[in-house]
Design a protein around this motif. Structure first.
Motif, mmCIF file in Angstrom:
data_model
loop_
_atom_site.group_PDB
_atom_site.id
_atom_site.type_symbol
_atom_site.label_atom_id
_atom_site.label_comp_id
_atom_site.label_asym_id
_atom_site.label_seq_id
_atom_site.Cartn_x
_atom_site.Cartn_y
_atom_site.Cartn_z
ATOM 1 N N ARG A 1 0.835 -1.212 0.000
ATOM 2 C CA ARG A 1 0.000 0.000 0.000
ATOM 3 C C ARG A 1 0.866 1.257 0.000
ATOM 4 O O ARG A 1 0.593 2.223 -0.717
ATOM 5 N N LEU A 2 1.918 1.232 0.815
ATOM 6 C CA LEU A 2 2.799 2.401 0.881
ATOM 7 C C LEU A 2 3.599 2.557 -0.405
ATOM 8 O O LEU A 2 3.822 3.679 -0.880
ATOM 9 N N ALA A 3 4.043 1.439 -0.979
ATOM 10 C CA ALA A 3 4.811 1.503 -2.224
ATOM 11 C C ALA A 3 3.967 2.114 -3.344
ATOM 12 O O ALA A 3 4.444 2.951 -4.131
ATOM 13 N N LEU A 4 2.692 1.712 -3.415
ATOM 14 C CA LEU A 4 1.798 2.265 -4.433
ATOM 15 C C LEU A 4 1.563 3.757 -4.195
ATOM 16 O O LEU A 4 1.522 4.547 -5.136
ATOM 17 N N ALA A 5 1.461 4.129 -2.920
ATOM 18 C CA ALA A 5 1.271 5.545 -2.591
ATOM 19 C C ALA A 5 2.463 6.376 -3.035
ATOM 20 O O ALA A 5 2.318 7.511 -3.509
ATOM 21 N N VAL A 6 3.668 5.801 -2.916
ATOM 22 C CA VAL A 6 4.875 6.495 -3.373
ATOM 23 C C VAL A 6 4.817 6.698 -4.880
ATOM 24 O O VAL A 6 5.137 7.783 -5.402
ATOM 25 N N GLN A 7 4.397 5.655 -5.607
ATOM 26 C CA GLN A 7 4.319 5.748 -7.071
ATOM 27 C C GLN A 7 3.292 6.785 -7.496
ATOM 28 O O GLN A 7 3.503 7.539 -8.452
ATOM 29 N N VAL A 8 2.181 6.831 -6.785
ATOM 30 C CA VAL A 8 1.146 7.824 -7.104
ATOM 31 C C VAL A 8 1.671 9.229 -6.834
ATOM 32 O O VAL A 8 1.477 10.149 -7.638
ATOM 33 N N ARG A 9 2.342 9.382 -5.700
ATOM 34 C CA ARG A 9 2.873 10.703 -5.343
ATOM 35 C C ARG A 9 3.907 11.174 -6.363
ATOM 36 O O ARG A 9 3.983 12.356 -6.695
ATOM 37 N N GLU A 10 4.706 10.236 -6.836
ATOM 38 C CA GLU A 10 5.750 10.591 -7.804
ATOM 39 C C GLU A 10 5.257 10.522 -9.253
ATOM 40 O O GLU A 10 6.031 10.724 -10.185
ATOM 41 N N LYS A 11 3.951 10.228 -9.417
ATOM 42 C CA LYS A 11 3.332 10.176 -10.738
ATOM 43 C C LYS A 11 4.076 9.224 -11.676
ATOM 44 O O LYS A 11 4.399 9.546 -12.821
ATOM 45 N N SER A 12 4.347 8.013 -11.153
ATOM 46 C CA SER A 12 5.056 7.007 -11.943
ATOM 47 C C SER A 12 4.169 6.489 -13.076
ATOM 48 O O SER A 12 2.956 6.322 -12.916
ATOM 49 N N ASP A 13 4.774 6.228 -14.231
ATOM 50 C CA ASP A 13 4.019 5.717 -15.386
ATOM 51 C C ASP A 13 3.640 4.253 -15.196
ATOM 52 O O ASP A 13 2.656 3.783 -15.733
ATOM 53 N N ASN A 14 4.468 3.513 -14.454
ATOM 54 C CA ASN A 14 4.214 2.087 -14.245
ATOM 55 C C ASN A 14 3.910 1.845 -12.774
ATOM 56 O O ASN A 14 4.790 1.526 -11.981
ATOM 57 N N GLN A 15 2.658 1.994 -12.421
ATOM 58 C CA GLN A 15 2.266 1.868 -11.028
ATOM 59 C C GLN A 15 1.910 0.426 -10.704
ATOM 60 O O GLN A 15 0.937 -0.121 -11.207
ATOM 61 N N ASP A 16 2.736 -0.183 -9.873
ATOM 62 C CA ASP A 16 2.547 -1.578 -9.475
ATOM 63 C C ASP A 16 2.988 -1.691 -8.017
ATOM 64 O O ASP A 16 4.162 -1.448 -7.691
ATOM 65 N N ALA A 17 2.077 -2.055 -7.134
ATOM 66 C CA ALA A 17 2.368 -2.122 -5.701
ATOM 67 C C ALA A 17 3.508 -3.073 -5.396
ATOM 68 O O ALA A 17 4.168 -2.959 -4.358
ATOM 69 N N ARG A 18 3.754 -4.032 -6.295
ATOM 70 C CA ARG A 18 4.817 -5.006 -6.041
ATOM 71 C C ARG A 18 6.207 -4.450 -6.318
ATOM 72 O O ARG A 18 7.211 -5.056 -5.928
ATOM 73 N N ASN A 19 6.279 -3.308 -6.977
ATOM 74 C CA ASN A 19 7.573 -2.676 -7.257
ATOM 75 C C ASN A 19 7.911 -1.685 -6.141
ATOM 76 O O ASN A 19 7.536 -0.520 -6.184
ATOM 77 N N TRP A 20 8.602 -2.171 -5.141
ATOM 78 C CA TRP A 20 8.949 -1.312 -4.018
ATOM 79 C C TRP A 20 10.099 -0.379 -4.381
ATOM 80 O O TRP A 20 10.999 -0.766 -5.148
ATOM 81 N N PRO A 21 10.096 0.820 -3.851
ATOM 82 C CA PRO A 21 11.209 1.757 -4.102
ATOM 83 C C PRO A 21 12.532 1.138 -3.661
ATOM 84 O O PRO A 21 12.581 0.273 -2.786
ATOM 85 N N LYS A 22 13.615 1.608 -4.270
ATOM 86 C CA LYS A 22 14.936 1.065 -3.951
ATOM 87 C C LYS A 22 15.480 1.635 -2.643
ATOM 88 O O LYS A 22 16.263 0.984 -1.950
ATOM 89 N N ALA A 23 15.102 2.846 -2.335
ATOM 90 C CA ALA A 23 15.632 3.497 -1.127
ATOM 91 C C ALA A 23 14.692 4.606 -0.686
ATOM 92 O O ALA A 23 13.744 4.948 -1.395
ATOM 93 N N GLY A 24 14.978 5.141 0.484
ATOM 94 C CA GLY A 24 14.154 6.220 1.026
ATOM 95 C C GLY A 24 13.372 5.742 2.229
ATOM 96 O O GLY A 24 13.134 4.544 2.397
ATOM 97 N N PRO A 25 12.956 6.654 3.090
ATOM 98 C CA PRO A 25 12.186 6.264 4.277
ATOM 99 C C PRO A 25 10.838 5.671 3.913
ATOM 100 O O PRO A 25 10.144 6.190 3.040
ATOM 101 N N VAL A 26 10.472 4.592 4.553
ATOM 102 C CA VAL A 26 9.197 3.932 4.286
ATOM 103 C C VAL A 26 8.067 4.658 5.022
ATOM 104 O O VAL A 26 7.052 5.020 4.427
#
Length: 451
Positions: free
Chosen positions: A305-330
């Motif tokens: 859920r948090l990973a998807l929220a990060v993608q939405v916030r960063e307006k990622s073109d490929n939004q997939d909850a299974r793709n967790w960010p590589k770094a940064g505070p969770v």
């Protein structure tokens, strides 16, 4: 030698020559006027004084009374008479003057040294040096505690006070100012103050550590609250309406049993979705030991859920909850700074808990602390029949089964047992949140042993 009554007329009439010339007063012996080649007119007093240790032998000396203009002839003559009395009493005016100059110079040096000492050894300056040094050799959590003690508790009372002048009474006043109900805070302030003053003593800044002669504050009573299943269910439901990352923050605390600061400081770089593990590095673990935490599927879903929220916030073109960010505070509101507003977060959760209970017509929940979630997991493991060693390993405790000789020779990491235990705990939590799924509770068939 020219002699005359030294008056304004005779002083004004005195002419400069190629070298110093003198006019001696014919009334007061030794009182004279020195005229320099440049025209300066200076009143003097000339006298003989016995040499130290040789009363029969004398030395001729001159004492400068002052310049004409600053003094009138009558004022200078009066001063010469005073000096004559001193000589008759065996007092050397010139030596007294030199002694006075030396004393004044010594006093000035002492004052300057004291001022330098007061500045260099002012608590605020020494504490700043200590914190800078302490930060280099200690974990961020320990340094944060040290800085909090200095800035919140010690600095307001001791800021500009020189370290050597800080005594037991000053420190006792600080400890007494902390409410008795905050016993843990008193102990913490005492502990870090003792470390600081011990450091200053070893450096020679102070003659003794004042904390050594003080009574250590009493330890707080052990906190033994373990939350009941219904309370856990209430907390879980209350997190539903919390803003992110607070919702996931409290659910991960509840499901993993890890420490508040460790979960709040979780970084995406520490997580591996493919193996469903979270590795807490040694520099972030309270006991300084790196720790691998297996993640139950419920925890993975929360992090999705948090990973998807990060993608939405960063307006990622490929939004997939299974793709967790590589770094940064969770656990972050912005993606840049880790969660740290613990008091506000707990207040928000308690407000939601009150709403859930009020809606159900239930009594308010008894006071609880976030750390109770960790104790509740340990208690829950016991109820599920999980071995004590597995519980210790899951909580990353270097004590009990992992302490002493056992800790030296017992190298089993309980990896699989920890995963089975956390999976069982997650199923148990889901079963009490959703009673219809109570059949999913599985008791692990590993008999708990004592340490």
């Amino acid at each position: 030698m020219a002699r005359a009554s030294i008056t304004k007329r005779t002083v004004d009439a005195a002419k400069p020559g190629l070298k110093d010339s003198f006019l001696w007063d014919d009334d007061v012996a030794g009182f004279g006027l020195k005229v320099t080649p440049s025209g300066g007119r200076i009143y003097i007093y000339q006298y003989r004084i016995a040499r130290p240790g040789h009363a029969e032998r004398t030395t001729m000396k001159r004492f400068t009374i002052g310049k004409h203009g600053n003094l009138t002839p009558d004022q200078a003559r009066k001063r010469a008479k005073e000096l004559a009395v001193m000589v008759e009493q065996g007092i050397d005016p010139r030596q007294r003057e030199l002694d006075a100059f030396a004393a004044a110079d010594e006093a000035k040096q002492r004052a300057e040294e004291q001022a330098r000492r007061d500045t260099d050894l002012a608590f605020e300056n020494v504490a700043a040096r200590w914190l800078a040094e302490y930060e280099l050799g200690h974990r961020p959590r320990s340094y944060g505690q040290a800085a909090l003690v200095v800035n919140k508790h010690l600095m307001p009372k001791l800021a500009s006070k020189p370290l050597p002048s800080i005594g037991r009474a000053d420190l006792q006043d600080i400890l007494d100012g902390i409410p008795a109900r905050q016993a843990a805070t008193r102990r913490t302030v005492y502990a870090y103050a003792s470390i600081f003053f011990g450091w200053a003593f070893q450096r020679g800044d102070i003659a003794e550590n004042p904390l050594q002669a003080m009574a250590k504050p009493q330890a707080p009573k052990a906190r033994d609250r373990a939350l009941a299943d219904q309370e856990l269910a209430t907390i879980w439901k209350a997190t539903t309406d919390l803003r992110q990352p607070l919702s996931t923050f409290y659910r991960v605390l509840l499901l993993t049993g890890q420490r508040r600061e460790e979960v709040a400081g979780m970084n995406w770089a520490e997580l591996d979705r493919s193996t469903a593990t979270w590795t807490i590095p040694a520099d972030r673990a309270k006991n300084g030991v790196a720790h691998i935490v297996p993640l139950a599927s419920t925890v993975v879903a929360e992090l999705d859920r948090l990973a998807l929220a990060v993608q939405v916030r960063e307006k990622s073109d490929n939004q997939d909850a299974r793709n967790w960010p590589k770094a940064g505070p969770v656990m972050s509101f912005t993606g840049k700074v880790a969660l740290s507003c613990y008091s506000q977060a707990k207040a928000a959760l308690d407000a939601e808990i009150a709403k859930v209970l009020a809606k159900a017509g239930d009594e308010p929940m008894a006071h609880w602390r976030v750390h109770d979630l960790r104790r509740t997991l340990a208690t829950g493991f016991q109820r599920l029949g999980i071995r004590f060693e597995v519980t210790e390993a899951t909580l990353n405790h270097v004590s009990g089964a992992k302490g002493g000789i056992a800790g030296v020779y017992q190298r089993h990491d309980w990896k699989e047992e920890k995963r089975a235990a956390l999976d069982a705990w997650a199923r148990h939590v889901q079963a009490i949140v959703h009673p219809a799924d109570a059949s999913n509770i599985v008791k692990i068939g590993i008999v708990q042993k004592s340490a």
